[in-house]
Design an enzyme around this catalytic site. Sequence first.
Site, mmCIF file in Angstrom:
data_model
loop_
_atom_site.group_PDB
_atom_site.id
_atom_site.type_symbol
_atom_site.label_atom_id
_atom_site.label_comp_id
_atom_site.label_asym_id
_atom_site.label_seq_id
_atom_site.Cartn_x
_atom_site.Cartn_y
_atom_site.Cartn_z
ATOM 1 N N CYS A 140 0.812 -1.226 0.000
ATOM 2 C CA CYS A 140 0.000 0.000 0.000
ATOM 3 C C CYS A 140 0.843 1.272 0.000
ATOM 4 O O CYS A 140 0.366 2.340 0.399
ATOM 5 C CB CYS A 140 -0.950 -0.008 1.194
ATOM 6 S SG CYS A 140 -2.077 -1.420 1.172
ATOM 7 N N LYS A 206 -8.519 -0.107 10.596
ATOM 8 C CA LYS A 206 -8.523 -1.163 9.583
ATOM 9 C C LYS A 206 -7.565 -2.253 10.029
ATOM 10 O O LYS A 206 -6.375 -2.006 10.220
ATOM 11 C CB LYS A 206 -8.091 -0.597 8.230
ATOM 12 C CG LYS A 206 -7.985 -1.663 7.152
ATOM 13 C CD LYS A 206 -7.647 -1.058 5.804
ATOM 14 C CE LYS A 206 -7.480 -2.139 4.754
ATOM 15 N NZ LYS A 206 -7.128 -1.563 3.447
ATOM 16 N N LYS A 259 -13.156 -1.595 9.868
ATOM 17 C CA LYS A 259 -13.099 -2.623 8.834
ATOM 18 C C LYS A 259 -12.193 -3.759 9.264
ATOM 19 O O LYS A 259 -11.092 -3.474 9.738
ATOM 20 C CB LYS A 259 -12.559 -1.961 7.560
ATOM 21 C CG LYS A 259 -12.322 -2.906 6.425
ATOM 22 C CD LYS A 259 -11.667 -2.166 5.302
ATOM 23 C CE LYS A 259 -11.272 -3.181 4.254
ATOM 24 N NZ LYS A 259 -10.497 -2.600 3.207
HETATM 25 C C1 PBG Z 1 -6.974 -1.739 -0.201
HETATM 26 C C2 PBG Z 1 -8.216 -2.319 0.319
HETATM 27 C C3 PBG Z 1 -8.470 -3.618 0.745
HETATM 28 C C4 PBG Z 1 -9.828 -3.701 1.001
HETATM 29 C C5 PBG Z 1 -10.359 -2.437 0.772
HETATM 30 N N1 PBG Z 1 -9.332 -1.592 0.374
HETATM 31 C C6 PBG Z 1 -7.608 -4.807 0.812
HETATM 32 C C7 PBG Z 1 -6.459 -4.835 1.705
HETATM 33 O O1 PBG Z 1 -6.222 -3.955 2.532
HETATM 34 O O2 PBG Z 1 -5.734 -5.814 1.560
HETATM 35 C C8 PBG Z 1 -10.586 -4.909 1.419
HETATM 36 C C9 PBG Z 1 -11.997 -4.941 1.004
HETATM 37 C C10 PBG Z 1 -12.644 -6.275 1.054
HETATM 38 O O3 PBG Z 1 -12.063 -7.292 1.468
HETATM 39 O O4 PBG Z 1 -13.811 -6.311 0.667
HETATM 40 N N2 PBG Z 1 -6.038 -1.297 0.670
#
Ligand code: PBG
Length: 336
Positions: A140, A206, A259
Site C-alpha cells: 500500500c 482497519k 473494517k
Molecule cells: C486496499 C483495500 C483492501 C480492502 C479495501 N481496500 C484490501 C487490503 O487492505 O488488503 C478490502 C476490502 C474487502 O475485502 O472487501 N487497501
Amino acid sequence: MTPSLTSTTGGIDLPVRLRRLRRTESLRRAVRETRLDAAQFLWPLFVRSGHGIRMPIGSMPGVFQTSVDELLLDAGRAVAAGIGGILLFGIPDTKDATGSSAWDPHGPVAEAVRAVKRDFPQLLVVTDVCMCEYTDHGHCGLLTASGDVDNDATLDLLAREALAHAEAGADIIAPSDMMDGRIGHLRRALDGAGFQHVPIMSYAAKYSSAFYGPFREAAESTPAFGDRRSYQMDPANAREALREVRLDVAEGADILMVKPAGAYLDIIAAVKQDTGMPLAAYQVSGEYSMIKAAAERGWLDGNRAMMESLVAIARAGADLIITYFALEAAAALRDR
Ligand code: PBG
C-alpha cells in the site's frame, strides 16, 4: 397491583412477558430498535479500462470487474434501488514500483467518477485511495531498499491520487492505506487545491484481516511478498483502535470507518461511543463470500443471513454500511 420489573418466580404471576411484543410481525415491526435503509448502503464496485467488460470474480459470486460503460448500468441499478452511493476501486492497465497509474486523470477510477457524476449526479461517488492496486509489488505504499513500506514518502503519492479523484468530481475520498498522518496530509492537499468541500472518510481502524482474501482477487492487489501487518492493525487490539480514530478526528476526518465489520462489532460500538462521529463499517469480501458460499451449499438461508449480518452492523453503531450485498439487501428491504 404495582407493576414489577421482574416476573414472579414460580410461574404463577407473570406481569412482565417480553413475548407479548414478539407475537406478530406487526408488533415486532412496530417495536424494532434498528432499521436498515438502502440510503445507508455504499456498494463497492471494481472498474477497469475497456468496453463491454463484465468479468465475474470467482471468489465473490455476483461481483464483477467492469468497464466504465458497464459500471454505469450498475450505477443506474443503485439509483433505482435507492442505494446511497458507490465505492470505486480501480484496476489499472499497468502497475509499477511507485503505483503511478493511481493519479492518472484518465485512469479507470477518474473516468468512472466523471461518467457516474454526469449521468447520476445524486448518487454519492466515493473513491478508495490506496496504492496497493497500482504498485507492482502490491503493497500500500512506496518500498524502502529493505522492503518496508515507507510511510512518509507514501503520503505524497496518496495526495496525488486523492487530488486526481477530487478533480474528476468524487464526492468523498476514502483512504484505506493505514499510513500514519495521512488524514492530515490529504486534508491539507485537498484544501490547498480548492477542495475544502470534499469530505474524507477514513479507514481509521482497519485490521490486518484474513477476511480480505477474496477482495485481493477482485482488485488484483495481493502483496507479492509478505503481508500488511506492519501497517494494518492487529486483530487483538481494541484500545489501539481508539487511538487511531482519535488521531484521524484530530487530523480532520469527516467520517470514520471500522473494517472488517462482522468480527469487529465491539470496535464499531466503542468508536461510536467514544467519538460520536459519523461512522461507516465495511462488511468485507470474506464476510460476503462466506454467506454466499454457505447459501450455495444450502447450509444457511442466504437472504436471512445477509439481513441479519447487516442489521447487526447497524445495531452496533454504524451509520453507513459498505457492503457487496447493497443491491440485494435494498431489494429485500423493498419486498419486505
Ligand atoms: C486496499 C483495500 C483492501 C480492502 C479495501 N481496500 C484490501 C487490503 O487492505 O488488503 C478490502 C476490502 C474487502 O475485502 O472487501 N487497501
